[in-house]
Design an enzyme around this catalytic site. Structure first.
Site, PDB file in Angstrom:
ATOM      1  N   HIS A 104       0.841  -1.189   0.000  1.00  0.00           N
ATOM      2  CA  HIS A 104       0.000   0.000   0.000  1.00  0.00           C
ATOM      3  C   HIS A 104       0.878   1.242   0.000  1.00  0.00           C
ATOM      4  O   HIS A 104       1.913   1.282   0.650  1.00  0.00           O
ATOM      5  CB  HIS A 104      -0.965   0.028   1.191  1.00  0.00           C
ATOM      6  CG  HIS A 104      -0.317  -0.103   2.532  1.00  0.00           C
ATOM      7  ND1 HIS A 104       0.211  -1.295   3.005  1.00  0.00           N
ATOM      8  CD2 HIS A 104      -0.109   0.806   3.512  1.00  0.00           C
ATOM      9  CE1 HIS A 104       0.700  -1.111   4.221  1.00  0.00           C
ATOM     10  NE2 HIS A 104       0.521   0.166   4.544  1.00  0.00           N
ATOM     11  N   HIS A 106       1.087   5.164   0.970  1.00  0.00           N
ATOM     12  CA  HIS A 106       0.506   6.209   1.811  1.00  0.00           C
ATOM     13  C   HIS A 106       0.621   7.519   1.040  1.00  0.00           C
ATOM     14  O   HIS A 106       1.731   7.982   0.769  1.00  0.00           O
ATOM     15  CB  HIS A 106       1.291   6.372   3.119  1.00  0.00           C
ATOM     16  CG  HIS A 106       1.200   5.225   4.053  1.00  0.00           C
ATOM     17  ND1 HIS A 106       0.364   5.228   5.144  1.00  0.00           N
ATOM     18  CD2 HIS A 106       1.861   4.039   4.083  1.00  0.00           C
ATOM     19  CE1 HIS A 106       0.515   4.097   5.811  1.00  0.00           C
ATOM     20  NE2 HIS A 106       1.415   3.357   5.180  1.00  0.00           N
TER      21      HIS A 106
END
Length: 118
Positions: A104, A106
């Protein structure tokens, strides 16, 4: 640390088993607000397919890291931070602060971001 798809929080968010505040849905990605934001804009961008970290996603050679970067640009535009600037961070491994082992990015912005970051 787990990279089992059945135990993965982000896989459960992608499938709708766990709720999240979704800000953008792409064919291959999902972007949602971080539950512990570190900036006025803090959005996580995840691929729908499970990869434990950015290194494994990049090694797969399927363009998923590129897709995350493209989606980050679109989220930044929608959030009004594309012009002022934003940061896209990938933590890889526990020593770097990765706590959910599904790659992922950010997306952080909306305030000054100092360097070095931590």
């Amino acid at each position: 640390m787990t990279d089992s798809r059945s135990d993965c929080l982000f896989c459960k968010i992608v499938t709708g088993e766990v709720p999240a505040e979704v800000v953008r849905e792409g064919e291959r990605t999902l972007a949602f607000r971080d539950i512990n934001p570190q900036a006025p804009t803090h959005v996580l961008i995840v691929p729908r397919e499970h990869y434990p970290d950015v290194a494994s996603a990049g090694a797969a050679g399927v363009g998923v890291v590129d897709e995350i970067a493209r989606e980050a640009r679109e989220v930044a535009r929608a959030e009004g931070i594309a012009e002022s600037g934003y940061r896209l961070v990938f933590n890889t491994g526990p020593g770097a602060g990765q706590t959910v082992f599904h790659v992922h990015g950010h997306l952080l912005g909306g305030r000054g971001l100092q360097w070095p970051p931590g």
